[in-house]
Design an enzyme around this catalytic site. Structure first.
Site, PDB file in Angstrom:
ATOM      1  N   HIS A  63       0.998  -0.966  -0.079  1.00 54.33           N
ATOM      2  CA  HIS A  63       0.248  -0.355   0.164  1.00 54.33           C
ATOM      3  C   HIS A  63       0.639   1.130  -0.087  1.00 54.33           C
ATOM      4  O   HIS A  63       2.501   0.748   0.214  1.00 54.33           O
ATOM      5  CB  HIS A  63      -0.917  -0.571   1.137  1.00 54.33           C
ATOM      6  CG  HIS A  63      -0.712  -0.344   2.247  1.00 54.33           C
ATOM      7  ND1 HIS A  63       0.559  -1.332   3.354  1.00 54.33           N
ATOM      8  CD2 HIS A  63      -0.549   0.943   3.886  1.00 54.33           C
ATOM      9  CE1 HIS A  63       0.483  -1.112   4.722  1.00 54.33           C
ATOM     10  NE2 HIS A  63       0.723   0.233   4.997  1.00 54.33           N
ATOM     11  N   HIS A  65       0.848   3.631   2.031  1.00 57.40           N
ATOM     12  CA  HIS A  65       1.900   4.778   3.075  1.00 57.40           C
ATOM     13  C   HIS A  65       3.333   4.481   3.519  1.00 57.40           C
ATOM     14  O   HIS A  65       4.034   3.552   2.667  1.00 57.40           O
ATOM     15  CB  HIS A  65       1.449   3.924   4.203  1.00 57.40           C
ATOM     16  CG  HIS A  65      -0.113   4.285   4.877  1.00 57.40           C
ATOM     17  ND1 HIS A  65      -1.273   3.345   5.454  1.00 57.40           N
ATOM     18  CD2 HIS A  65      -0.887   5.507   5.058  1.00 57.40           C
ATOM     19  CE1 HIS A  65      -2.255   4.143   5.242  1.00 57.40           C
ATOM     20  NE2 HIS A  65      -2.186   5.592   5.531  1.00 57.40           N
ATOM     21  N   ASP A  67       5.864   4.236   5.452  1.00 59.29           N
ATOM     22  CA  ASP A  67       6.312   3.251   5.860  1.00 59.29           C
ATOM     23  C   ASP A  67       6.489   2.366   5.210  1.00 59.29           C
ATOM     24  O   ASP A  67       7.760   1.035   5.590  1.00 59.29           O
ATOM     25  CB  ASP A  67       6.248   3.249   7.317  1.00 59.29           C
ATOM     26  CG  ASP A  67       4.385   2.398   7.552  1.00 59.29           C
ATOM     27  OD1 ASP A  67       3.810   2.969   6.632  1.00 59.29           O
ATOM     28  OD2 ASP A  67       4.463   1.635   8.146  1.00 59.29           O
ATOM     29  N   HIS A  68       6.238   1.661   3.660  1.00 58.72           N
ATOM     30  CA  HIS A  68       6.222   0.784   3.135  1.00 58.72           C
ATOM     31  C   HIS A  68       6.419   1.079   1.326  1.00 58.72           C
ATOM     32  O   HIS A  68       6.846   0.432   1.218  1.00 58.72           O
ATOM     33  CB  HIS A  68       5.125   0.276   2.985  1.00 58.72           C
ATOM     34  CG  HIS A  68       4.506   0.082   3.983  1.00 58.72           C
ATOM     35  ND1 HIS A  68       4.268  -1.748   4.359  1.00 58.72           N
ATOM     36  CD2 HIS A  68       3.697   0.306   5.268  1.00 58.72           C
ATOM     37  CE1 HIS A  68       3.223  -2.208   5.808  1.00 58.72           C
ATOM     38  NE2 HIS A  68       3.066  -0.596   5.825  1.00 58.72           N
ATOM     39  N   HIS A 141      -7.547  -1.683   5.163  1.00 57.08           N
ATOM     40  CA  HIS A 141      -7.012  -0.796   6.021  1.00 57.08           C
ATOM     41  C   HIS A 141      -7.847   0.823   5.501  1.00 57.08           C
ATOM     42  O   HIS A 141      -8.403   0.957   5.238  1.00 57.08           O
ATOM     43  CB  HIS A 141      -5.338  -0.568   5.205  1.00 57.08           C
ATOM     44  CG  HIS A 141      -4.372  -0.043   6.502  1.00 57.08           C
ATOM     45  ND1 HIS A 141      -4.460   0.004   7.548  1.00 57.08           N
ATOM     46  CD2 HIS A 141      -3.638   0.842   5.554  1.00 57.08           C
ATOM     47  CE1 HIS A 141      -3.686   0.585   7.531  1.00 57.08           C
ATOM     48  NE2 HIS A 141      -2.671   1.211   6.576  1.00 57.08           N
ATOM     49  N   ASP A 212      -0.342  -3.929   5.739  1.00 53.61           N
ATOM     50  CA  ASP A 212      -1.090  -3.363   7.145  1.00 53.61           C
ATOM     51  C   ASP A 212      -2.824  -3.577   6.557  1.00 53.61           C
ATOM     52  O   ASP A 212      -3.365  -3.360   5.906  1.00 53.61           O
ATOM     53  CB  ASP A 212      -1.535  -1.836   7.148  1.00 53.61           C
ATOM     54  CG  ASP A 212       0.278  -1.586   7.446  1.00 53.61           C
ATOM     55  OD1 ASP A 212       0.827  -2.278   6.999  1.00 53.61           O
ATOM     56  OD2 ASP A 212       0.482  -0.714   7.567  1.00 53.61           O
ATOM     57  N   HIS A 270       5.670  -5.453  11.746  1.00 55.68           N
ATOM     58  CA  HIS A 270       4.896  -4.735  11.693  1.00 55.68           C
ATOM     59  C   HIS A 270       4.749  -4.703  13.398  1.00 55.68           C
ATOM     60  O   HIS A 270       3.519  -3.780  13.394  1.00 55.68           O
ATOM     61  CB  HIS A 270       3.774  -4.635  10.870  1.00 55.68           C
ATOM     62  CG  HIS A 270       2.929  -2.788  10.332  1.00 55.68           C
ATOM     63  ND1 HIS A 270       2.406  -2.335  11.181  1.00 55.68           N
ATOM     64  CD2 HIS A 270       3.496  -2.110   9.605  1.00 55.68           C
ATOM     65  CE1 HIS A 270       2.031  -1.068  10.542  1.00 55.68           C
ATOM     66  NE2 HIS A 270       2.879  -1.057   9.142  1.00 55.68           N
TER      67      HIS A 270
END
Length: 305
Positions: A63, A65, A67-68, A141, A212, A270
C-alpha cells in the site's frame, strides 16, 4: 527459498527496527530475490546483507503509506549502478505509477534498465511465470492495501536412482527428460517410462505476505494452508478497538487468522515501537494459546521455507 526481514517496525524506524520490507530470496537461482515493500532505508538494510540490487527483479508494494514505500526511489536509482541489472517489475496499488514517475521526473533520475509498473486494482492473479503464481487480494485498511499469496507450482518427483541403475540408464540428459515426464528409449531398444522412474509430484510451497490490515476474511483466504504467513501485529492484545480505529491488527487477531486459514507457521511483523523485546515475547506467549507456531520477526531474521 527463504525470507529475509529487512524492516519490522510499524510507522517509523527505531534504533533496532527499520520500517517495512521483506526479501524473498532464491538461493538456488544465484540469490535472485523479490522485495515486498520498501520502507525508508531499505537499501541501507540491503547493504548490511549479502543481497545485491542487481539480483532484484520484482518488487511488490502492499500500500501507499510511507513506511512501506519511501525507500523505493533510492532503490530504483541505486540499481542503475549494478552491471547486468535486467528488467525490474514493480507491482502495487493504483497511484504507484504516478508516484514513481513523479519522483523520477523531478529528481531527474535516469534508469539504465527497463522498469515495468503494474497497478493492481482488485483481487486476482498478479502474474504467473510458470514456476510461481502470485495472487493479490485486497485487505481492509485506511487506504487500499493488498496481500500477496506466493504459490509455487507442483514440482516433479524424485528420480528413482536405484531403478535407473538397474535398467542401465546412464546419468545425463536422459535423466532430465524423465524428470520432465518424457519416456526414453535406450540403445538396446528398451523403453523406460517416466511414470516408473520418477516419484509423485511434490506440492509447491506457499508463502503469504500481508500488508496492513484489520482482521478480515480476505486475509484468511490468502493464507489458506500457507507454509508461512507473515501478518502485521501493530498492537498488543486488548487493544482491538484501537487497532480497528487505525486499520491494524493485534497479536491475537493475527493468531486467529493463522488458525482460521490452517497455516503452518505464523510470523508477526510491523510491530509498534511502544513494545520492547520483553513485551513482544510476552505477547507471543499469549497469542500462542490460539496459534502455537507463532514467532515475532526482527530485522535480519531469516526464515527457510
Amino acid at each position: 527459498m527463504k525470507l529475509l526481514f529487512l524492516g519490522t517496525s510499524a510507522g517509523r524506524p527505531t534504533a533496532r527496527r527499520n520500517v517495512s520490507s521483506i526479501a524473498l530470496v532464491f538461493p538456488e537461482d544465484q540469490n535472485r530475490f523479490w522485495l515486498f515493500d520498501a520502507g525508508e532505508g531499505t537499501q541501507h538494510q540491503l547493504l548490511k546483507s549479502k543481497l545485491k540490487l542487481g539480483k532484484l527483479n520484482r518488487i511488490f508494494i502492499t500500500h501507499m503509506h510511507g513506511d512501506h514505500l519511501y525507500g523505493l526511489p533510492g532503490i530504483l536509482s541505486s540499481r542503475t549502478y549494478y552491471e547486468g541489472a535486467d528488467k525490474l517489475e514493480l507491482y502495487g496499488p493504483p497511484g504507484l505509477r504516478a508516484y514513481v514517475e513523479s519522483v523520477l521526473l523531478y529528481s531527474e533520475a535516469h534508469l539504465n534498465y527497463e522498469l515495468g509498473i503494474h497497478e493492481i486494482d482488485g483481487d486476482g492473479e498478479a502474474f504467473d511465470d510458470g514456476r510461481f503464481r502470485i495472487e493479490a487480494g485486497e485487505l481492509t485498511h485506511r487506504v487500499r492495501s493488498f496481500g500477496y499469496r506466493i504459490e509455487e507450482h507442483p514440482r516433479s518427483g524424485q528420480l528413482d536412482l536405484a531403478y535407473l541403475t538397474s535398467r542401465g540408464v546412464p546419468p545425463g540428459p536422459l535423466y532430465g527428460k524423465l524428470k520432465r515426464g518424457e519416456d526414453i528409449v535406450l540403445q538396446d531398444g528398451s523403453v523406460i517410462r517416466a511414470s516408473m522412474a520418477v516419484g509423485p509430484c511434490v506440492n509447491g510451497r506457499i508463502v503469504t505476505i500481508l500488508g496492513d490490515t484489520v482482521k478480515c476474511e480476505r486475509a484468511a483466504t490468502l493464507a489458506q494452508h500457507a507454509d508461512v504467513l507473515v501478518h502485521e501485529a501493530t498492537f498488543g492484545i486488548g487493544l482491538e478497538e484501537k487497532a480497528a480505529l487505525y486499520g491494524h491488527s493485534t497479536f491475537l487477531q493475527a493468531a486467529e487468522t493463522a488458525a482460521q486459514a490452517g497455516a503452518k507457521r505464523l510470523i508477526v511483523s510491523h510491530i509498534s515501537a511502544r513494545y520492547a523485546d520483553e513485551d513482544v515475547e510476552a505477547l507471543i506467549g499469549q497469542a500462542g494459546a490460539i496459534f502455537p507456531n507463532i514467532e515475532a520477526a526482527y530485522d535480519f531474521k531469516e526464515v527457510c521455507i
